[in-house]
Design a protein around this motif. Structure first.
Motif, mmCIF file in Angstrom:
data_model
loop_
_atom_site.group_PDB
_atom_site.id
_atom_site.type_symbol
_atom_site.label_atom_id
_atom_site.label_comp_id
_atom_site.label_asym_id
_atom_site.label_seq_id
_atom_site.Cartn_x
_atom_site.Cartn_y
_atom_site.Cartn_z
ATOM 1 N N THR B 155 0.842 -1.213 0.000
ATOM 2 C CA THR B 155 0.000 0.000 0.000
ATOM 3 C C THR B 155 0.867 1.250 0.000
ATOM 4 O OG1 THR B 155 -0.149 -0.238 2.390
ATOM 5 C CG2 THR B 155 -2.012 -1.041 1.110
ATOM 6 N N ALA B 156 1.940 1.242 0.828
ATOM 7 C CA ALA B 156 2.785 2.437 0.904
ATOM 8 C C ALA B 156 3.434 2.711 -0.451
ATOM 9 C CB ALA B 156 3.857 2.244 1.986
ATOM 10 N N PHE B 157 3.913 1.652 -1.108
ATOM 11 C CA PHE B 157 4.560 1.871 -2.397
ATOM 12 C C PHE B 157 3.571 2.353 -3.453
ATOM 13 C CE2 PHE B 157 8.366 -0.018 -0.754
ATOM 14 C CZ PHE B 157 9.359 0.631 -1.476
ATOM 15 N N ALA B 158 2.354 1.825 -3.370
ATOM 16 C CA ALA B 158 1.338 2.279 -4.317
ATOM 17 C C ALA B 158 1.144 3.787 -4.177
ATOM 18 C CB ALA B 158 0.028 1.534 -4.076
ATOM 19 N N VAL B 159 0.999 4.229 -2.939
ATOM 20 C CA VAL B 159 0.793 5.655 -2.691
ATOM 21 C C VAL B 159 2.020 6.453 -3.142
ATOM 22 C CG1 VAL B 159 0.580 7.385 -0.860
ATOM 23 C CG2 VAL B 159 -0.858 5.341 -0.830
ATOM 24 N N MET B 160 3.209 5.974 -2.792
ATOM 25 C CA MET B 160 4.426 6.710 -3.117
ATOM 26 C C MET B 160 4.615 6.820 -4.628
ATOM 27 S SD MET B 160 7.184 5.888 -0.118
ATOM 28 C CE MET B 160 7.407 4.183 -0.414
ATOM 29 N N PHE B 161 4.325 5.707 -5.334
ATOM 30 C CA PHE B 161 4.426 5.755 -6.784
ATOM 31 C C PHE B 161 3.482 6.805 -7.358
ATOM 32 C CE2 PHE B 161 7.030 2.066 -8.028
ATOM 33 C CZ PHE B 161 7.579 2.608 -9.190
ATOM 34 N N GLY B 162 2.282 6.832 -6.809
ATOM 35 C CA GLY B 162 1.300 7.806 -7.252
ATOM 36 C C GLY B 162 1.795 9.229 -7.046
ATOM 37 N N LEU B 163 2.588 9.447 -5.998
ATOM 38 C CA LEU B 163 3.053 10.797 -5.703
ATOM 39 C C LEU B 163 4.235 11.178 -6.591
ATOM 40 C CD1 LEU B 163 2.784 10.677 -1.813
ATOM 41 C CD2 LEU B 163 1.429 12.118 -3.355
ATOM 42 N N SER B 164 5.206 10.289 -6.664
ATOM 43 C CA SER B 164 6.382 10.611 -7.481
ATOM 44 C C SER B 164 7.167 9.349 -7.767
ATOM 45 C CB SER B 164 7.275 11.616 -6.736
ATOM 46 O OG SER B 164 8.575 11.552 -7.268
ATOM 47 N N VAL B 285 4.473 20.747 -2.144
ATOM 48 C CA VAL B 285 5.000 20.545 -0.790
ATOM 49 C C VAL B 285 4.137 19.549 -0.043
ATOM 50 C CG1 VAL B 285 5.461 21.661 1.414
ATOM 51 C CG2 VAL B 285 6.025 22.827 -0.706
ATOM 52 N N GLY B 286 2.837 19.684 -0.225
ATOM 53 C CA GLY B 286 1.911 18.747 0.419
ATOM 54 C C GLY B 286 2.216 17.318 0.019
ATOM 55 N N MET B 287 2.462 17.113 -1.267
ATOM 56 C CA MET B 287 2.775 15.760 -1.727
ATOM 57 C C MET B 287 4.103 15.281 -1.143
ATOM 58 S SD MET B 287 1.559 16.379 -5.620
ATOM 59 C CE MET B 287 1.737 14.792 -6.381
ATOM 60 N N PHE B 288 5.042 16.231 -1.059
ATOM 61 C CA PHE B 288 6.334 15.890 -0.468
ATOM 62 C C PHE B 288 6.142 15.416 0.974
ATOM 63 C CE2 PHE B 288 9.909 17.226 2.180
ATOM 64 C CZ PHE B 288 10.931 16.509 1.600
ATOM 65 N N VAL B 289 5.348 16.183 1.723
ATOM 66 C CA VAL B 289 5.091 15.823 3.127
ATOM 67 C C VAL B 289 4.407 14.458 3.199
ATOM 68 C CG1 VAL B 289 3.692 16.403 5.145
ATOM 69 C CG2 VAL B 289 5.059 18.165 4.028
ATOM 70 N N GLN B 290 3.450 14.230 2.326
ATOM 71 C CA GLN B 290 2.749 12.940 2.339
ATOM 72 C C GLN B 290 3.711 11.795 2.030
ATOM 73 O OE1 GLN B 290 -0.360 12.364 -0.569
ATOM 74 N NE2 GLN B 290 -1.059 10.472 0.405
ATOM 75 N N PHE B 291 4.605 12.069 1.048
ATOM 76 C CA PHE B 291 5.574 11.050 0.667
ATOM 77 C C PHE B 291 6.444 10.667 1.859
ATOM 78 C CE2 PHE B 291 9.283 9.152 -1.119
ATOM 79 C CZ PHE B 291 8.836 8.481 -2.251
ATOM 80 N N VAL B 292 6.985 11.677 2.515
ATOM 81 C CA VAL B 292 7.874 11.427 3.644
ATOM 82 C C VAL B 292 7.126 10.747 4.786
ATOM 83 C CG1 VAL B 292 9.402 12.486 5.318
ATOM 84 C CG2 VAL B 292 9.290 13.381 3.011
ATOM 85 N N GLY B 293 5.910 11.232 5.037
ATOM 86 C CA GLY B 293 5.104 10.631 6.105
ATOM 87 C C GLY B 293 4.814 9.166 5.833
ATOM 88 N N THR B 294 4.505 8.862 4.561
ATOM 89 C CA THR B 294 4.220 7.472 4.199
ATOM 90 C C THR B 294 5.467 6.609 4.360
ATOM 91 O OG1 THR B 294 2.633 8.337 2.603
ATOM 92 C CG2 THR B 294 3.248 6.024 2.387
ATOM 93 N N LEU B 295 6.604 7.174 3.966
ATOM 94 C CA LEU B 295 7.865 6.440 4.087
ATOM 95 C C LEU B 295 8.141 6.102 5.552
ATOM 96 C CD1 LEU B 295 10.460 5.394 2.708
ATOM 97 C CD2 LEU B 295 11.469 7.635 3.154
ATOM 98 N N GLU B 296 7.848 7.068 6.417
ATOM 99 C CA GLU B 296 8.128 6.837 7.836
ATOM 100 C C GLU B 296 7.326 5.661 8.385
ATOM 101 O OE1 GLU B 296 7.810 10.359 10.290
ATOM 102 O OE2 GLU B 296 9.800 10.914 9.557
#
Lengths: 621, 651
Positions: B155-164, B285-296
């Motif tokens: 799930t995390a990778f799916a979201v991250m791929f969607g972001l960047s 920036v919002g997407m960046f924050v989401q990306f980092v948050g998801t990674l964490e």
């Protein structure tokens, strides 16, 4: 019956400042480590909130301005961002090093304190008089040097350290949050008391539930053990179904207890997670409200970066708060343990060396009891009337020449064993004196005295290790030749050689594979190797020894006694009759003494004893 | 995988729980990603990225409120599903643990002496506790963690791929390094943990030994050597613990370091993406924050990867050890083709026909021919290791002969149902095993065991009826009578709670003689056709022994009695006496006959007399302590009276 050990309910003991101070004494040798630990904890606490600060800086200074104004030079902004990113990574490395150093410092500290306390308790136990071991079951003493000491270690590493670390972290976060934006800070703090109390509440429930589980698990284990050990009995008596039903009851209770624990635990984790997200939602909403209400970003007080930093700080603040909720449990858990440990350390050494204890060099081996009064009960003093039942020895006068062999005869409780225990000075007398070579045993160093006195117990106590190590008691000064010589002398050499590794064979399960007779011969060999001047033999009735082995043991015993002052509690008539002197004891007094022949002629108590045995012999048909 | 197949039946009992639980994990993992999505929406709204004008906010306060509410709702949903998962999977694993333990126990009850002679109690206990826990951990924590890790990553990778996809590639590039390092650390931890544990056990054993052997330690004045030993062992423990701390302590901060470094990289690359003249707002920036948050959120699953492999490996290895127990088969058992279930009553006529027995390669019984007519008294003697106890074990069918036949009432004992056979026999072993129960229940151990329901095995505990509670209530009159015959009644009356006194750790500790007499009572109370005493009065003094033997005679009319003993006095009244030596019958006859024959038995009698230095029978000689005790307690009116009178006096 003794009171059950309370170690399972350790946390019921309240906090005690005096005990805490005594624990602190153990930290003294490690002050540099303690200081290093505190400094490191402080540095870590300061470093932690910095990460979100850097992120805030990056977002507010480089990223958001560009999003608002796309005409800005990306190169300048990116250069700044690069510095921030590299700084972030560098700080991470520093933080890791600090944490690693901290963990090691605390590890060293805790382990060293653990080792010191264990060493102290063990040393103390070695110095304590034998009566202490009679009064305290082995299991309880083991608990002192294992789980009790562990609890104190937990007190230091889990309690004190966690207290300092969590406090530092909380203070650091609180300060930085208040400084960055006190309103938002206060809003996010509203969740913390709820978190603290929720954690406390669930931990208490979980502790109860886990205790229940442990109790049930212990019951199941006991029953399993008993059923496995006694399985053949169960089968021979056709009791399988009943045992299975009984076991299933316990097994079900354990399942119920386990499911109960799961119920509380499954509730606890989500509650904490939800609380965390509530705090985030609060921050998000109020930050948005302020940003929107403050008419845009220009106000500066509320920025996107601040919002993001707060989201992180709020979540990071949860861990130290939860840890803090645990600290008091850990501290209290250690209280009961430390009280018990200090209880051992404070036990008075009832048998101790005098400061001017005399060294013992040339040893003749004479033993004298001069008007000895003795009781195992410490409340009995010389003034207690002679009629008191607690007296074990009532004015014993007994003089044994070097090299003489004396057999003690009498009913159980007549005081025979006490006589031998007093020669080794396992106990001190209340009246009179026990002397060896004319010197009161209390004026001698215990070590010196016992080096010259050898005790042969019926059941040789075998330690883990090799046969040879057991015979020399790991004294490196005893040569292998001497060991072999002694074993040949008592006739156990051939048996030892028949073992797979000979003298180097490892003793397993305390010699469970050895027969009673072999153990007894090893006991004689051990005594011989230690070469005592005075020999004490406690020769209790043996079961399951066939006649041939019995003759061998007896033969060996006579050899060992040769030329040594020997005091023997024997059940074999031939051994008794072979002694130089027979001492008949009754209710703590000597009623008769003399050679077998003399005593028979005298027609007293011994003669009656002897006649009774013949009578029983006659009566056999 | 073989081990998974054998585990399948237990998993199948809880299929529903596992499926619901695993689906719940996946849902929870997906929902858990929502809060950062709402945070992104809020940030992008606030920075004006969601509408065309970057200078005005793109969201209203009401929307921000909705997003905040969304975060809480997402957390509640995820929390609810995690709760559901735990109550399904973790509970199922506990139930499976119960079922395996129940089935193993039932299986252990079918195993015979052959098995228990080879198995060590400690080892079996380790399997039933440690190994069972490891299997349970694999089924519970292991099962949901594996799904948790997989679904968490997916799930995390799916979201991250969607972001960047660019940033995701960076994560994919460094992720194997992170997982690899953490995996290595986890392995090191478990290795060093084991080393530290071993040292810990050694130290505990050392202390145990020292305290138990206090008399020896003090007697030989070796305290200082013991202290030095103990301290050096503790130093070694410190070393091992520090070695453990070196890998265990930084595990978490190491994960945080690696994630932090990844964050730095992402900041560099992500910053480049945002700070690009060509950025048309597709990466905010919002997407960046989401990306980092998801990674964490991946930090925990990454930590778990190394750990979970350990759990699975341990669990599988442990399951194999449990299977080993399950697969063990008894040598002695009822056989559908052979056992004659119609045999219900036995008279007690025993015959050995050319019986031989091998232990490994050694022949321990050789061509034994022996007839013991029902109702007679057989005495067996011989040196230690001559095979006396084996004869008794052949009769109870604890072992089967290598060749030849043991017969009961003319039937091969292998044809008789084990239950019927053992119902007819009571045996008193040399070192009786008593249970931590009341003395009455210990004596009535073999009573009222028929017609009890069996605990069902191989079924799920879910929905199974509760175990019936059928307390053991042996007939008090029979128990008392047996205690009297065994000469134990006087002792019991002296106990704090009489017949209800608990034995063992939580009650009274019996002396060797009392234990043996309890075992005698336990055997007598069943009124068996055949009674076997295997050197079972060795710790009982001569007088009590005589009383017990008299008591035996009182009830032994019509019963077959077999007594194994060293003392000639115990044997002299036997109808026939058998002398064994090295697995053969070397002499056989009555007391008088054997004495007259002047063989081994006569020699034994002579030796015993010699040993006691008395002209008369050794058996009659009490130890001096015993004799003195008798004098002191006045249980005998006067020394020197003939037995018969003496006993009348005591009665």
């Amino acid at each position: 019956m003794t009171a059950p050990d309370q170690s399972g309910d350790a946390y019921q003991k309240g906090f005690d400042a005096q005990l805490t101070r005594r624990i602190f004494v153990y930290l003294k040798p490690y002050v540099p480590l303690v200081v290093a630990g505190v400094v490191l904890a402080l540095l870590i606490a300061v470093a932690q909130p910095m990460f979100a600060l850097i992120q805030r800086h990056a977002i507010d200074t480089y990223l958001v301005p560009f999003e608002r104004d796309r005409t800005l030079s990306t190169e300048n902004l990116y250069r700044g961002l690069m510095v921030a990113a590299l700084g972030y990574m560098a700080l991470k490395v520093v933080e890791f090093c600090l944490t690693y150093a901290f963990t090691l410092a605390i590890g060293y500290l805790g382990q060293n304190v653990l080792r010191d306390i264990r060493g102290d308790v063990f040393t103390k136990l070695q110095r304590l008089h034998l009566a202490f071991f009679d009064q305290n079951p082995v299991g309880r003493l083991i608990t002192r040097v294992t789980s009790d000491v562990d609890a104190i270690n937990q007190f230091i590493t889990g309690g004190l350290v966690s207290l300092i670390q969590s406090s530092f972290l909380i203070v650091a976060y609180v300060i930085i949050m208040l400084r960055v934006n006190w309103k938002l800070a206060l809003i996010s703090f509203t969740v913390l008391p709820v978190l603290y109390f929720a954690t406390n509440f669930f931990r208490a429930r979980l502790r109860d539930a886990f205790r229940m589980t442990r109790t049930q698990q212990a019951i199941v284990n006991t029953k399993l053990n008993e059923n496995i050990t006694g399985m053949l009995t169960v089968q021979l008596f056709g009791r399988e179904n009943r045992s299975a039903l009984d076991f299933d009851q316990s097994n079900r209770s354990l399942l119920t207890a386990n499911v109960n624990s799961v119920k509380w635990f499954s509730l606890f984790m989500p509650v904490v997670a939800v609380l965390g997200q509530v705090a985030v939602a609060l921050v998000l909403y109020f930050a948005s409200r302020n940003i929107l209400g403050g008419n845009g970003v220009a106000a500066g007080a509320f920025t996107i970066g601040t919002l993001y930093a707060f989201v992180q700080w709020t979540q990071q603040l949860f861990q130290p708060i939860q840890d803090l909720a645990d600290v008091f449990n850990n501290l209290q858990a250690a209280m009961a343990s430390s009280e018990r440990i200090f209880g051992v350390l404070d036990t008075k050494e009832e048998v101790s060396d005098k400061p001017d204890a005399k060294p013992l060099n040339n040893f003749e081996g004479s033993v004298s009891f001069e008007g000895v009064w003795f009781s195992y009960d410490q409340t009995v003093t010389a003034d207690t009337p002679a009629s008191d039942d607690r007296w074990i020895l009532r004015g014993i006068d007994l003089h044994i020449q070097p090299g003489e062999s004396v057999a003690l005869v009498g009913a159980t409780g007549a005081g025979k064993t006490s006589v031998t225990a007093l020669v080794s000075r396992f106990y001190d007398v209340q009246g009179g004196a026990v002397k060896v070579d004319g010197v009161d045993v209390r004026d001698l160093a215990q070590y010196d005295l016992r080096r010259h006195v050898g005790v042969v117990l019926q059941d040789v106590f075998l330690f883990a290790g090799t046969i040879e190590g057991n015979l020399t008691l790991n004294n490196p000064d005893i040569s292998h030749e001497r060991v072999v010589e002694a074993c040949q002398y008592v006739g156990v050499h051939d048996y030892i050689l028949s073992l797979p590794e000979g003298y180097q064979t490892e003793v397993r399960e305390r010699g469970a594979t050895l027969s009673t007779g072999q153990k007894q011969l090893l006991a004689f060999a051990r005594a011989l190797i230690q070469n005592p001047d005075i020999l004490l033999v406690l020769d209790e009735a043996t079961a399951n020894v066939d006649t041939e082995t019995e003759l061998r043991i007896q033969h060996a015993l006579q050899k060992v006694m040769l030329g040594r002052t020997s005091i023997i509690i024997a059940h074999r008539l031939s051994t008794i009759e072979g002694c130089d002197r027979i001492v008949v004891m009754r209710k703590g007094r000597i009623v008769e003494q003399g050679s077998h022949r003399e005593l028979l002629q005298k027609g007293g108590y011994y003669a009656r004893l002897h006649r009774l045995q013949y009578a029983q012999g006659d009566a056999a048909d | 995988m073989e081990s998974l197949r054998t585990l399948a039946p237990y998993l199948k009992m809880h299929t529903r729980q596992y499926i619901i639980g695993l689906v719940a994990v996946i849902i929870a993992n997906s929902v858990n990603l929502l809060p950062y999505y709402f945070i992104r929406l809020t940030i992008d709204g606030l920075t004006g990225q969601t509408d065309t004008d970057p200078n005005t906010a793109g969201l209203t306060l009401a929307t921000a409120g909705l997003y905040a509410l969304g975060i809480v709702l997402a957390a509640l949903t995820a929390g609810g599903f995690m709760l559901l998962m735990r109550r399904m999977i973790v509970v199922a694993s506990r139930q499976t643990e119960y079922e395996i333990r129940r089935d193993l126990f039932a299986h252990l009850q079918t195993l015979d002496k052959h098995y228990y002679d080879r198995a060590k109690t400690g080892d079996l206990m380790n399997r039933l506790t440690g190994d069972l826990s490891a299997v349970r951990e694999m089924l519970g924590f292991g099962a949901w963690q594996i799904v948790n890790i997989v679904s968490g990553f997916v799930t995390a990778f799916a979201v991250m791929f969607g972001l960047s996809w660019q940033l995701t590639l960076i994560v994919i590039a460094i992720l194997p390094i992170i997982v690899g390092v953490l995996f290595y650390l986890a392995r090191q931890i478990s290795k060093r943990h084991r080393l530290a544990q071993e040292q810990n056990s050694l130290i505990a054993a050392k202390a145990q030994e020292n305290f138990s052997g206090a008399r020896v330690v003090k007697g030989y004045a070796i305290e200082d050597r013991e202290i030095a030993d103990y301290k050096s062992m503790n130093l070694e423990l410190l070393r091992r613990n520090i070695a453990l701390t070196k890998v265990e302590g930084p595990l978490r901060s190491f994960a945080s370091l690696l994630i932090g470094l990844a964050f730095g990289l992402i900041l560099l690359v992500g910053g480049r993406l945002i700070l690009s003249p060509t950025n048309d707002g597709s990466f905010t920036v919002g997407m960046f924050v989401q990306f980092v948050g998801t990674l964490e959120r991946l930090a925990w699953p990454m930590l778990m990867v190394g750990w979970i492999t350990g759990v699975t490996q341990r669990g599988l290895a442990s399951w194999l050890r449990l299977r080993e127990m399950m697969d063990a088969r008894p040598l002695v058992h009822d056989d559908r083709n052979r056992t004659n279930t119609r045999i219900r009553d036995l008279l007690g006529d025993v015959a050995f026909e050319n019986v031989s027995l091998n232990y490994g390669n050694a022949r321990v019984l050789e061509n034994i021919d022996l007839t013991i007519p029902a109702g007679t008294f057989l005495g067996i003697t011989g040196p230690t290791g001559s095979g006396k106890t084996l004869l008794a074990q052949l009769i109870t069918r604890s072992i089967d002969p290598t060749s030849g036949v043991v017969k009961m009432d003319g039937q091969d004992v292998r044809v008789i149902p084990l239950n019927t056979l053992r119902d007819a026999i009571s045996i008193v072993p040399q070192e009786p095993f008593l249970f931590s129960d009341t003395i009455a229940n210990n004596i009535g151990f073999g009573l009222g065991n028929r017609d009890l329901p069996r605990v069902p095995t191989g079924i799920s505990v879910v929905g199974a009826p509760p175990t019936p509670d059928i307390p053991q209530k042996p007939d008090p009159a029979r128990v008392r009578n047996a205690a009297r015959l065994a000469g134990l009644d006087g002792d019991i009356e002296g106990f704090p709670n009489g017949y209800d006194t608990m034995l063992g750790e939580r009650g009274v500790t019996l002396s060797g003689g009392q234990r043996q007499r309890t075992a005698v009572a336990r055997a007598l109370v069943r009124e068996p056709r055949i009674l076997i005493l295997d050197d079972s009065l060795s710790a009982v003094d001569t007088e009590t022994e005589r009383k017990i033997l008299d008591g035996l005679r009182e009830i032994s009319a019509g019963r077959t009695v077999i007594v194994i003993a060293h003392r000639v006095s115990t044997l002299r009244h036997a109808d026939q006496i058998v002398v064994l030596e090295a697995g053969r019958i070397v002499e056989q006859g009555t007391h008088e006959g054997l004495l007259a024959a002047g063989g081994h038995y006569a020699e034994l009698e002579r030796l015993q007399s010699l040993a006691t230095d008395l002209d008369d029978d050794d058996d009659a000689v009490a130890t001096p302590d015993e004799a003195a005790n008798l004098l002191e307690t006045g249980r005998m009116s006067a020394p020197g009276l003939p037995t018969k009178e003496k006993e009348q006096v005591t009665k």
